[in-house]
Design a protein around this motif. Structure first.
Motif, PDB file in Angstrom:
ATOM      1  N   ILE A  18       1.003  -1.136   0.268  1.00 52.83           N
ATOM      2  CA  ILE A  18       0.101  -0.143   0.046  1.00 52.83           C
ATOM      3  C   ILE A  18       1.117   1.193  -0.114  1.00 52.83           C
ATOM      4  CG2 ILE A  18      -1.987   1.098   1.523  1.00 52.83           C
ATOM      5  CD1 ILE A  18      -2.986  -0.694  -0.111  1.00 52.83           C
ATOM      6  N   TYR A  19       1.920   1.133   0.821  1.00 53.58           N
ATOM      7  CA  TYR A  19       3.087   2.818   0.651  1.00 53.58           C
ATOM      8  C   TYR A  19       3.766   2.611  -0.221  1.00 53.58           C
ATOM      9  CZ  TYR A  19       2.019   1.386   6.018  1.00 53.58           C
ATOM     10  OH  TYR A  19       1.362   1.393   6.970  1.00 53.58           O
ATOM     11  N   PRO A  20       3.979   1.769  -1.022  1.00 49.97           N
ATOM     12  CA  PRO A  20       4.755   2.372  -2.360  1.00 49.97           C
ATOM     13  C   PRO A  20       3.543   2.642  -3.224  1.00 49.97           C
ATOM     14  CG  PRO A  20       5.349   0.001  -1.824  1.00 49.97           C
ATOM     15  CD  PRO A  20       4.533   0.471  -0.531  1.00 49.97           C
ATOM     16  N   ALA A 119       1.019   8.617 -17.118  1.00 50.14           N
ATOM     17  CA  ALA A 119       0.418   7.278 -17.251  1.00 50.14           C
ATOM     18  C   ALA A 119       1.738   6.460 -16.891  1.00 50.14           C
ATOM     19  CB  ALA A 119       1.019   7.157 -19.031  1.00 50.14           C
ATOM     20  N   THR A 120       3.006   5.800 -16.482  1.00 49.03           N
ATOM     21  CA  THR A 120       3.786   5.669 -16.405  1.00 49.03           C
ATOM     22  C   THR A 120       3.712   5.304 -14.953  1.00 49.03           C
ATOM     23  OG1 THR A 120       5.432   6.581 -18.041  1.00 49.03           O
ATOM     24  CG2 THR A 120       6.109   4.751 -16.415  1.00 49.03           C
ATOM     25  N   LEU A 121       3.522   5.993 -13.706  1.00 46.86           N
ATOM     26  CA  LEU A 121       2.976   6.174 -12.756  1.00 46.86           C
ATOM     27  C   LEU A 121       2.062   5.452 -12.690  1.00 46.86           C
ATOM     28  CD1 LEU A 121       3.568   9.611 -11.084  1.00 46.86           C
ATOM     29  CD2 LEU A 121       4.985   7.626 -10.698  1.00 46.86           C
ATOM     30  N   ALA A 122       0.593   5.491 -13.534  1.00 48.26           N
ATOM     31  CA  ALA A 122      -0.053   4.867 -13.137  1.00 48.26           C
ATOM     32  C   ALA A 122      -0.444   3.512 -13.667  1.00 48.26           C
ATOM     33  CB  ALA A 122      -1.759   5.238 -14.240  1.00 48.26           C
ATOM     34  N   ASN A 123       0.744   3.203 -14.313  1.00 44.35           N
ATOM     35  CA  ASN A 123       0.734   1.959 -15.153  1.00 44.35           C
ATOM     36  C   ASN A 123       1.470   1.553 -14.097  1.00 44.35           C
ATOM     37  OD1 ASN A 123      -0.326   1.858 -17.204  1.00 44.35           O
ATOM     38  ND2 ASN A 123       1.655   2.130 -17.613  1.00 44.35           N
ATOM     39  N   ILE A 124       2.365   2.481 -13.051  1.00 44.18           N
ATOM     40  CA  ILE A 124       3.055   0.785 -11.183  1.00 44.18           C
ATOM     41  C   ILE A 124       2.320   0.523 -11.348  1.00 44.18           C
ATOM     42  CG2 ILE A 124       4.470   1.497  -9.746  1.00 44.18           C
ATOM     43  CD1 ILE A 124       6.511   3.656 -12.252  1.00 44.18           C
ATOM     44  N   ALA A 125       1.701   1.443 -10.844  1.00 38.32           N
ATOM     45  CA  ALA A 125       0.410   1.397  -9.243  1.00 38.32           C
ATOM     46  C   ALA A 125      -0.489   0.150  -9.369  1.00 38.32           C
ATOM     47  CB  ALA A 125      -1.098   2.511  -9.387  1.00 38.32           C
ATOM     48  N   THR A 126      -1.102   0.140 -11.289  1.00 41.85           N
ATOM     49  CA  THR A 126      -1.769  -1.093 -11.142  1.00 41.85           C
ATOM     50  C   THR A 126      -0.986  -2.299 -11.227  1.00 41.85           C
ATOM     51  OG1 THR A 126      -3.077  -0.134 -13.372  1.00 41.85           O
ATOM     52  CG2 THR A 126      -2.833  -2.413 -13.292  1.00 41.85           C
ATOM     53  N   LEU A 127       0.138  -2.427 -11.804  1.00 48.25           N
ATOM     54  CA  LEU A 127       1.215  -3.803 -11.380  1.00 48.25           C
ATOM     55  C   LEU A 127       1.580  -3.964 -10.283  1.00 48.25           C
ATOM     56  CD1 LEU A 127       4.223  -2.999 -14.253  1.00 48.25           C
ATOM     57  CD2 LEU A 127       1.827  -4.503 -14.336  1.00 48.25           C
ATOM     58  N   LEU A 128       1.717  -2.279  -9.106  1.00 44.75           N
ATOM     59  CA  LEU A 128       2.313  -3.221  -7.472  1.00 44.75           C
ATOM     60  C   LEU A 128       1.152  -3.575  -6.864  1.00 44.75           C
ATOM     61  CD1 LEU A 128       4.201   0.147  -7.145  1.00 44.75           C
ATOM     62  CD2 LEU A 128       4.874  -2.084  -6.787  1.00 44.75           C
ATOM     63  N   GLY A 129      -0.450  -3.199  -7.629  1.00 48.85           N
ATOM     64  CA  GLY A 129      -1.244  -3.798  -7.121  1.00 48.85           C
ATOM     65  C   GLY A 129      -1.626  -5.450  -7.256  1.00 48.85           C
ATOM     66  N   LEU A 130      -0.880  -5.326  -8.615  1.00 52.69           N
ATOM     67  CA  LEU A 130      -1.209  -6.838  -8.337  1.00 52.69           C
ATOM     68  C   LEU A 130      -0.056  -7.639  -8.121  1.00 52.69           C
ATOM     69  CD1 LEU A 130      -2.161  -6.937 -12.166  1.00 52.69           C
ATOM     70  CD2 LEU A 130      -3.755  -7.411 -10.526  1.00 52.69           C
ATOM     71  N   LEU A 131       1.021  -6.667  -8.314  1.00 57.79           N
ATOM     72  CA  LEU A 131       1.939  -8.454  -7.145  1.00 57.79           C
ATOM     73  C   LEU A 131       1.976  -8.430  -5.562  1.00 57.79           C
ATOM     74  CD1 LEU A 131       5.068  -9.123  -7.470  1.00 57.79           C
ATOM     75  CD2 LEU A 131       5.783  -6.542  -7.319  1.00 57.79           C
ATOM     76  N   THR A 166      -4.769  -4.058  -1.837  1.00 58.13           N
ATOM     77  CA  THR A 166      -3.807  -3.820  -2.477  1.00 58.13           C
ATOM     78  C   THR A 166      -4.234  -3.749  -3.460  1.00 58.13           C
ATOM     79  OG1 THR A 166      -2.464  -5.362  -0.918  1.00 58.13           O
ATOM     80  CG2 THR A 166      -1.233  -4.034  -3.170  1.00 58.13           C
ATOM     81  N   THR A 167      -4.737  -4.508  -5.124  1.00 53.00           N
ATOM     82  CA  THR A 167      -5.540  -4.440  -6.003  1.00 53.00           C
ATOM     83  C   THR A 167      -6.205  -3.068  -5.948  1.00 53.00           C
ATOM     84  OG1 THR A 167      -4.487  -6.481  -6.222  1.00 53.00           O
ATOM     85  CG2 THR A 167      -6.375  -5.063  -7.624  1.00 53.00           C
ATOM     86  N   ALA A 168      -7.474  -2.687  -4.698  1.00 56.90           N
ATOM     87  CA  ALA A 168      -7.963  -2.291  -5.211  1.00 56.90           C
ATOM     88  C   ALA A 168      -7.500  -0.838  -5.492  1.00 56.90           C
ATOM     89  CB  ALA A 168      -9.306  -2.062  -3.877  1.00 56.90           C
ATOM     90  N   PHE A 169      -6.563  -0.575  -4.118  1.00 61.89           N
ATOM     91  CA  PHE A 169      -5.442   0.925  -4.059  1.00 61.89           C
ATOM     92  C   PHE A 169      -5.170   0.802  -5.101  1.00 61.89           C
ATOM     93  CE2 PHE A 169      -2.648   3.298  -1.664  1.00 61.89           C
ATOM     94  CZ  PHE A 169      -3.351   4.633  -2.001  1.00 61.89           C
TER      95      PHE A 169
END
Length: 217
Positions: A18-20, A119-131, A166-169
């Motif tokens: 959640i924090y990253p 846009a890059t940060l949006a992709n990173i947030a999605t991937l971090l949530g899935l991870l 985590t995915t939701a956030f």
């Protein structure tokens, strides 16, 4: 429980990823606000510039345009000034057009600066949530494997809930950032199109003025 309490509980129960994701959200919002203020200022100064030179563009009055360009700062003035400076030494319309296009490209670099990061940060947030969800599920099933049979159901459900947070956030972070990126791109395109339109108007006016003078001569 208030909305703030829900947010705090959500962050506390979302696991370490959640924090990253929250950091990505903060950075993305900071870039969005900075770019929005910059683009809004550029759009506003361009609109004011157009109001000053509207009639001069129609008549091809380069003296009036040059005078306003010296007294005011706006992207459109810099573009028109570069074209006017080339008129005296250029023998073709294309030469003047290339001079203005060069200045437009320079401004595009300033207008689009840092916007792709959103846009890059949006992709990173999605991937971090899935991870975070995958890591949480791995940890949950590992814990359930060695847990007491009577506690397995409760332990598994609570662990999966944490993983899903985590995915939701990640999605809560990514969706607004994608919308912000699209809005900034639209605003940038509007400014660039207006600058290019001013250059075309000037070229057409000068061509018409030159043709009229030739017919009179």
């Amino acid at each position: 429980m208030s909305f703030t309490d829900h947010i705090i509980a959500f962050l506390q129960n979302g696991g370490p990823f959640i924090y990253p994701i929250a950091l990505v959200l903060v950075v993305g919002l900071a870039i969005t606000i900075e770019r929005w203020l910059y683009l809004s200022s550029a759009h506003r100064t361009n609109q004011q510039a157009f109001a000053l030179i509207k009639n001069a563009l129609k008549t091809g009055d380069i003296n009036t345009i040059s005078q306003h360009a010296q007294n005011h700062k706006a992207p459109v003035f810099d573009v028109l000034r570069s074209g006017i400076a080339r008129i005296s030494s250029a023998s073709r319309r294309e030469d003047v057009e290339y001079a203005m296009e060069e200045t437009v490209m320079e401004y595009m670099l300033r207008l689009e600066k840092r916007t792709p990061f959103i846009a890059t940060l949006a992709n990173i947030a999605t991937l971090l949530g899935l991870l975070g969800t995958i890591m949480g599920l791995i940890a949950a099933f590992s814990a359930v494997a060695s847990a007491d049979p009577a506690e397995k159901a409760n332990l598994l459900s609570s662990s999966i809930s944490v993983a899903m947070n985590t995915t939701a956030f990640g999605l809560i972070t990514a969706i607004p950032l994608i919308l912000f990126h699209s809005s900034l791109q639209t605003k940038t395109a509007t400014i660039v199109d207006s600058i290019e339109m001013a250059g075309i108007k000037l070229l057409n006016s000068l061509s018409f003025k030159q043709q009229t003078d030739n017919n009179r001569g």
